[in-house]
Enzyme design. Structure first.
Site, PDB file in Angstrom:
ATOM      1  N   GLU A   5      40.835 -42.414   2.007  1.00  0.00           N
ATOM      2  CA  GLU A   5      39.629 -43.243   2.143  1.00  0.00           C
ATOM      3  C   GLU A   5      39.183 -43.895   0.828  1.00  0.00           C
ATOM      4  OE1 GLU A   5      36.658 -40.802   4.004  1.00  0.00           O
ATOM      5  OE2 GLU A   5      37.913 -40.387   5.754  1.00  0.00           O
ATOM      6  N   HIS A  56      39.650 -42.940  14.211  1.00  0.00           N
ATOM      7  CA  HIS A  56      38.424 -42.416  14.822  1.00  0.00           C
ATOM      8  C   HIS A  56      37.780 -43.593  15.549  1.00  0.00           C
ATOM      9  CE1 HIS A  56      38.503 -38.476  12.993  1.00  0.00           C
ATOM     10  NE2 HIS A  56      38.632 -38.994  11.781  1.00  0.00           N
ATOM     11  N   ASN A  87      45.860 -42.671   3.216  1.00  0.00           N
ATOM     12  CA  ASN A  87      45.162 -42.441   4.486  1.00  0.00           C
ATOM     13  C   ASN A  87      43.796 -43.124   4.464  1.00  0.00           C
ATOM     14  OD1 ASN A  87      45.259 -41.034   7.066  1.00  0.00           O
ATOM     15  ND2 ASN A  87      43.656 -39.686   6.295  1.00  0.00           N
ATOM     16  N   ASP A 101      40.690 -39.755  17.684  1.00  0.00           N
ATOM     17  CA  ASP A 101      39.777 -39.372  18.760  1.00  0.00           C
ATOM     18  C   ASP A 101      39.078 -40.643  19.237  1.00  0.00           C
ATOM     19  OD1 ASP A 101      37.842 -39.776  16.710  1.00  0.00           O
ATOM     20  OD2 ASP A 101      37.629 -37.629  16.366  1.00  0.00           O
ATOM     21  N   GLU A 112      44.115 -39.020  12.646  1.00  0.00           N
ATOM     22  CA  GLU A 112      42.888 -38.290  13.021  1.00  0.00           C
ATOM     23  C   GLU A 112      42.329 -38.844  14.330  1.00  0.00           C
ATOM     24  OE1 GLU A 112      40.084 -37.998   9.747  1.00  0.00           O
ATOM     25  OE2 GLU A 112      41.699 -37.962   8.248  1.00  0.00           O
TER      26      GLU A 112
END
Length: 316
Positions: free
Chosen positions: A132, A209, A173, A238, A236
């Site tokens: 990030e 996400h 990432n 979702d 990650e």
């Protein structure tokens, strides 16, 4: 319970490397979670315990108890391991954040990575070396790493990771790479510069996400990431639902999970997907984004949702 992880095996049959999930101290002894990890998933990422503040809260004092517990479980259960994360602007102790000297910070980064990646050398498939680094407008975050070293901190971190764990895949990432805009543009430009400088980067992790109704651009953006020639992973995944949850929204969530997973299946160098949790009961969304809920494949009672059944059919 199947002897071969079910969804993972179906995903591998599509030519992929792994379908994974997360584990940590808060779920390590919850058999409702670990039984699903054993029976459905082929890789493990530590949710919290491999981050800097957990491992080295004071300079030179390394605490690996939590990290080792996740590692030992993954090894015992024959799971591939993703290391998350070596350099991140969050979850760093104040002593790191207070560094102002370039030589000091360089040495601290190198030593932290040497200790952490070196400890698990040869056992970790991939490391999220830098996590990030960008703001939404495409500028670098005002982290201690950027303030003191500017863009050189990427070179320092990736070279240190390659030296510490030579055979691991090294990833950059980031989240919100799911939409066209300045953030993904800036990341792609950075990757190009890193490649031209000979920095040993092997992959890009798109966290994914997602919010319900906003997954439609994921396939196009994944293709942009894949065009770098690097490995691509959804790290990650979702898909959170705005409250209240309805049957119609759950069916839409199913369709969007199918869309995102199929996008990876269709891209040769998209190698794997990690879901960020098993059950809605344990998701980060509950505490962080209370206006949303129900982001995962199992509900709060550990029952398979429509999204699970959709992926089961998609990967058949």
């Amino acid at each position: 319970m199947t002897s071969t992880p079910f969804l993972h095996a179906r995903f591998k049959n599509k030519g992929k490397l792994y379908l994974g999930n997360i584990l940590d101290g808060n779920t390590l002894h919850d058999t409702s979670i670990t039984n699903v990890l054993k029976s459905e998933f082929g890789s493990i990422t530590a949710e919290y315990s491999w981050k800097w503040s957990r491992i080295q809260p004071k300079e030179g004092e390394f605490h690996f108890e939590g990290a080792d517990a996740v590692f030992d479980w993954a090894v015992a259960n024959k799971k591939l391991i993703r290391g998350h994360t070596l350099i991140w602007h969050q979850n760093i102790p104040e002593w790191v954040n207070a560094i102002t000297d370039k030589t000091k910070l360089t040495e601290v980064i190198q030593e932290h990575i040497r200790q952490v990646a070196g400890r698990y050398k040869g056992h970790v498939y991939a490391w999220d070396v830098v996590n990030e680094p960008f703001e939404e407008d495409g500028h670098f975050r005002n982290s201690v790493f950027w303030r003191v070293l500017k863009e050189d901190f990427f070179d320092v971190a990736f070279h240190a990771a390659r030296e510490a764990d030579p055979n691991a895949k090294l990833y950059l990432n980031e989240y919100n790479l799911d939409y066209a805009g300045p953030k993904i543009d800036a990341l792609l430009a950075l990757v190009d510069r890193l490649q031209k400088r000979g920095v040993p980067i092997d992959g890009i992790g798109s966290q994914a996400h997602l919010t319900l109704g906003k997954a439609g651009s994921v396939p196009t953006q994944l293709l942009r990431l894949a065009a770098t020639g690097l490995d691509i992973s959804l790290t990650e995944l979702d898909i959170r639902i705005p409250r209240p949850v309805t049957d119609a929204k759950l069916m839409q969530q199913q369709a969007e999970y199918e869309l995102v997973v199929k996008a990876c299946v269709d891209i040769p160098n998209c190698v794997g997907i990690t879901l960020w949790g098993v059950s809605d009961r344990n998701s980060w969304v509950n505490a962080t984004l209370p206006q949303f809920e129900s982001p995962l494949l199992w509900d709060k009672d550990y029952k398979r949702k429509a999204a699970y059944r959709g992926l089961e059919a998609l990967l058949a």
